[in-house]
Design a protein around this motif. Sequence first.
Motif, PDB file in Angstrom:
ATOM      1  N   GLN A  10       0.843  -1.204   0.000  1.00  0.00           N
ATOM      2  CA  GLN A  10       0.000   0.000   0.000  1.00  0.00           C
ATOM      3  C   GLN A  10       0.875   1.250   0.000  1.00  0.00           C
ATOM      4  O   GLN A  10       1.991   1.223   0.523  1.00  0.00           O
ATOM      5  CB  GLN A  10      -0.888   0.018   1.254  1.00  0.00           C
ATOM      6  CG  GLN A  10      -1.850  -1.143   1.351  1.00  0.00           C
ATOM      7  CD  GLN A  10      -2.884  -1.117   0.250  1.00  0.00           C
ATOM      8  OE1 GLN A  10      -3.400  -0.062  -0.108  1.00  0.00           O
ATOM      9  NE2 GLN A  10      -3.175  -2.276  -0.325  1.00  0.00           N
ATOM     10  N   PRO A  11       0.374   2.361  -0.555  1.00  0.00           N
ATOM     11  CA  PRO A  11       1.165   3.600  -0.515  1.00  0.00           C
ATOM     12  C   PRO A  11       1.464   4.005   0.934  1.00  0.00           C
ATOM     13  O   PRO A  11       0.562   4.013   1.783  1.00  0.00           O
ATOM     14  CB  PRO A  11       0.257   4.629  -1.188  1.00  0.00           C
ATOM     15  CG  PRO A  11      -0.694   3.834  -2.014  1.00  0.00           C
ATOM     16  CD  PRO A  11      -0.891   2.539  -1.275  1.00  0.00           C
ATOM     17  N   LYS A  12       2.716   4.310   1.192  1.00  0.00           N
ATOM     18  CA  LYS A  12       3.124   4.664   2.552  1.00  0.00           C
ATOM     19  C   LYS A  12       2.387   5.890   3.062  1.00  0.00           C
ATOM     20  O   LYS A  12       1.963   5.917   4.216  1.00  0.00           O
ATOM     21  CB  LYS A  12       4.634   4.888   2.598  1.00  0.00           C
ATOM     22  CG  LYS A  12       5.425   3.624   2.396  1.00  0.00           C
ATOM     23  CD  LYS A  12       6.906   3.907   2.377  1.00  0.00           C
ATOM     24  CE  LYS A  12       7.665   2.618   2.092  1.00  0.00           C
ATOM     25  NZ  LYS A  12       9.097   2.864   1.992  1.00  0.00           N
ATOM     26  N   TRP A  13       2.233   6.908   2.217  1.00  0.00           N
ATOM     27  CA  TRP A  13       1.583   8.131   2.681  1.00  0.00           C
ATOM     28  C   TRP A  13       0.145   7.850   3.107  1.00  0.00           C
ATOM     29  O   TRP A  13      -0.332   8.434   4.083  1.00  0.00           O
ATOM     30  CB  TRP A  13       1.630   9.233   1.611  1.00  0.00           C
ATOM     31  CG  TRP A  13       0.785   8.961   0.405  1.00  0.00           C
ATOM     32  CD1 TRP A  13       1.174   8.357  -0.751  1.00  0.00           C
ATOM     33  CD2 TRP A  13      -0.606   9.260   0.249  1.00  0.00           C
ATOM     34  NE1 TRP A  13       0.118   8.259  -1.618  1.00  0.00           N
ATOM     35  CE2 TRP A  13      -0.998   8.812  -1.030  1.00  0.00           C
ATOM     36  CE3 TRP A  13      -1.564   9.866   1.053  1.00  0.00           C
ATOM     37  CZ2 TRP A  13      -2.290   8.947  -1.513  1.00  0.00           C
ATOM     38  CZ3 TRP A  13      -2.852  10.003   0.568  1.00  0.00           C
ATOM     39  CH2 TRP A  13      -3.201   9.546  -0.692  1.00  0.00           C
ATOM     40  N   PRO A  36       2.537  16.187  15.815  1.00  0.00           N
ATOM     41  CA  PRO A  36       4.001  16.206  15.859  1.00  0.00           C
ATOM     42  C   PRO A  36       4.545  16.690  14.512  1.00  0.00           C
ATOM     43  O   PRO A  36       3.869  16.589  13.479  1.00  0.00           O
ATOM     44  CB  PRO A  36       4.362  14.735  16.097  1.00  0.00           C
ATOM     45  CG  PRO A  36       3.153  14.132  16.722  1.00  0.00           C
ATOM     46  CD  PRO A  36       1.987  14.874  16.103  1.00  0.00           C
ATOM     47  N   GLY A  37       5.750  17.183  14.520  1.00  0.00           N
ATOM     48  CA  GLY A  37       6.361  17.692  13.302  1.00  0.00           C
ATOM     49  C   GLY A  37       6.642  16.609  12.278  1.00  0.00           C
ATOM     50  O   GLY A  37       6.644  15.407  12.578  1.00  0.00           O
ATOM     51  N   THR A  38       6.902  17.054  11.077  1.00  0.00           N
ATOM     52  CA  THR A  38       7.178  16.143   9.968  1.00  0.00           C
ATOM     53  C   THR A  38       8.399  15.265  10.238  1.00  0.00           C
ATOM     54  O   THR A  38       8.375  14.065   9.964  1.00  0.00           O
ATOM     55  CB  THR A  38       7.385  16.960   8.673  1.00  0.00           C
ATOM     56  OG1 THR A  38       6.215  17.731   8.435  1.00  0.00           O
ATOM     57  CG2 THR A  38       7.638  16.063   7.486  1.00  0.00           C
ATOM     58  N   VAL A  39       9.443  15.836  10.785  1.00  0.00           N
ATOM     59  CA  VAL A  39      10.668  15.059  11.013  1.00  0.00           C
ATOM     60  C   VAL A  39      10.450  13.974  12.072  1.00  0.00           C
ATOM     61  O   VAL A  39      10.792  12.808  11.830  1.00  0.00           O
ATOM     62  CB  VAL A  39      11.865  15.978  11.345  1.00  0.00           C
ATOM     63  CG1 VAL A  39      13.079  15.161  11.770  1.00  0.00           C
ATOM     64  CG2 VAL A  39      12.197  16.854  10.146  1.00  0.00           C
ATOM     65  N   PRO A  40       9.881  14.288  13.248  1.00  0.00           N
ATOM     66  CA  PRO A  40       9.646  13.202  14.209  1.00  0.00           C
ATOM     67  C   PRO A  40       8.739  12.105  13.659  1.00  0.00           C
ATOM     68  O   PRO A  40       8.972  10.918  13.902  1.00  0.00           O
ATOM     69  CB  PRO A  40       8.991  13.896  15.409  1.00  0.00           C
ATOM     70  CG  PRO A  40       9.398  15.317  15.298  1.00  0.00           C
ATOM     71  CD  PRO A  40       9.548  15.590  13.828  1.00  0.00           C
ATOM     72  N   LEU A  41       7.717  12.491  12.904  1.00  0.00           N
ATOM     73  CA  LEU A  41       6.839  11.480  12.317  1.00  0.00           C
ATOM     74  C   LEU A  41       7.570  10.658  11.262  1.00  0.00           C
ATOM     75  O   LEU A  41       7.351   9.454  11.145  1.00  0.00           O
ATOM     76  CB  LEU A  41       5.584  12.125  11.725  1.00  0.00           C
ATOM     77  CG  LEU A  41       4.564  12.636  12.739  1.00  0.00           C
ATOM     78  CD1 LEU A  41       3.455  13.414  12.024  1.00  0.00           C
ATOM     79  CD2 LEU A  41       3.980  11.502  13.559  1.00  0.00           C
ATOM     80  N   SER A  42       8.453  11.294  10.500  1.00  0.00           N
ATOM     81  CA  SER A  42       9.193  10.542   9.483  1.00  0.00           C
ATOM     82  C   SER A  42      10.118   9.515  10.138  1.00  0.00           C
ATOM     83  O   SER A  42      10.290   8.410   9.619  1.00  0.00           O
ATOM     84  CB  SER A  42       9.967  11.478   8.549  1.00  0.00           C
ATOM     85  OG  SER A  42      11.037  12.091   9.225  1.00  0.00           O
ATOM     86  N   ALA A  48      10.649   9.183   4.362  1.00  0.00           N
ATOM     87  CA  ALA A  48      11.139  10.534   4.112  1.00  0.00           C
ATOM     88  C   ALA A  48      10.126  11.566   4.616  1.00  0.00           C
ATOM     89  O   ALA A  48       8.916  11.308   4.602  1.00  0.00           O
ATOM     90  CB  ALA A  48      11.375  10.740   2.622  1.00  0.00           C
ATOM     91  N   PRO A  49      10.599  12.733   5.059  1.00  0.00           N
ATOM     92  CA  PRO A  49       9.682  13.785   5.485  1.00  0.00           C
ATOM     93  C   PRO A  49       8.645  14.146   4.421  1.00  0.00           C
ATOM     94  O   PRO A  49       7.506  14.472   4.745  1.00  0.00           O
ATOM     95  CB  PRO A  49      10.607  14.970   5.791  1.00  0.00           C
ATOM     96  CG  PRO A  49      11.895  14.321   6.197  1.00  0.00           C
ATOM     97  CD  PRO A  49      11.994  13.098   5.303  1.00  0.00           C
ATOM     98  N   SER A  50       9.018  14.051   3.152  1.00  0.00           N
ATOM     99  CA  SER A  50       8.064  14.377   2.081  1.00  0.00           C
ATOM    100  C   SER A  50       6.885  13.406   2.058  1.00  0.00           C
ATOM    101  O   SER A  50       5.773  13.776   1.689  1.00  0.00           O
ATOM    102  CB  SER A  50       8.758  14.408   0.724  1.00  0.00           C
ATOM    103  OG  SER A  50       9.337  13.143   0.443  1.00  0.00           O
ATOM    104  N   THR A  51       7.111  12.154   2.477  1.00  0.00           N
ATOM    105  CA  THR A  51       6.030  11.172   2.539  1.00  0.00           C
ATOM    106  C   THR A  51       5.053  11.544   3.644  1.00  0.00           C
ATOM    107  O   THR A  51       3.830  11.481   3.460  1.00  0.00           O
ATOM    108  CB  THR A  51       6.603   9.757   2.773  1.00  0.00           C
ATOM    109  OG1 THR A  51       7.520   9.463   1.724  1.00  0.00           O
ATOM    110  CG2 THR A  51       5.504   8.714   2.791  1.00  0.00           C
ATOM    111  N   VAL A  52       5.582  11.963   4.794  1.00  0.00           N
ATOM    112  CA  VAL A  52       4.722  12.422   5.892  1.00  0.00           C
ATOM    113  C   VAL A  52       3.965  13.677   5.464  1.00  0.00           C
ATOM    114  O   VAL A  52       2.767  13.814   5.733  1.00  0.00           O
ATOM    115  CB  VAL A  52       5.546  12.687   7.167  1.00  0.00           C
ATOM    116  CG1 VAL A  52       4.684  13.350   8.240  1.00  0.00           C
ATOM    117  CG2 VAL A  52       6.145  11.402   7.691  1.00  0.00           C
ATOM    118  N   ALA A  53       4.643  14.580   4.770  1.00  0.00           N
ATOM    119  CA  ALA A  53       3.994  15.809   4.313  1.00  0.00           C
ATOM    120  C   ALA A  53       2.820  15.490   3.396  1.00  0.00           C
ATOM    121  O   ALA A  53       1.768  16.138   3.478  1.00  0.00           O
ATOM    122  CB  ALA A  53       5.000  16.710   3.601  1.00  0.00           C
TER     123      ALA A  53
END
Length: 76
Positions: A10-13, A36-42, A48-53
Motif C-alpha cells: 500500500q502507498p506509505k503516505w 508532531p512535526g514532519t521530522v519526528p513522524l518521518s 522521508a519527510p516528504s512522505t509524511v507531508a
Amino acid sequence: MIRMELDPTQPKWRQIAMALEGRIKDGTYPPRTPLPGTVPLSVEFGVAPSTVAKAVQDLKRRGLVTASPGWGTFVV
C-alpha cells in the motif's frame, strides 16, 4: 521509539494518513492540539519527510487538520 511497520503493498503516505486519522479519532491528538512535526513522524514511520507531508496534506484536504504557517498543523 518504536518504528511502525508499513504494508509494502500500500502507498506509505496513505497508511500514515490512516494512522494519524486513527490517533485523531481515538483522542491521542485531541482537537486544537498540534500534530508532531514532519521530522519526528518521518523517524517514527521510517519514511522521508516528504512522505509524511503528503499524508498530512491528505488530512488537510479531508478537513481533519489545519495548517497555521509558522505555528504548525493542528487537529480541527
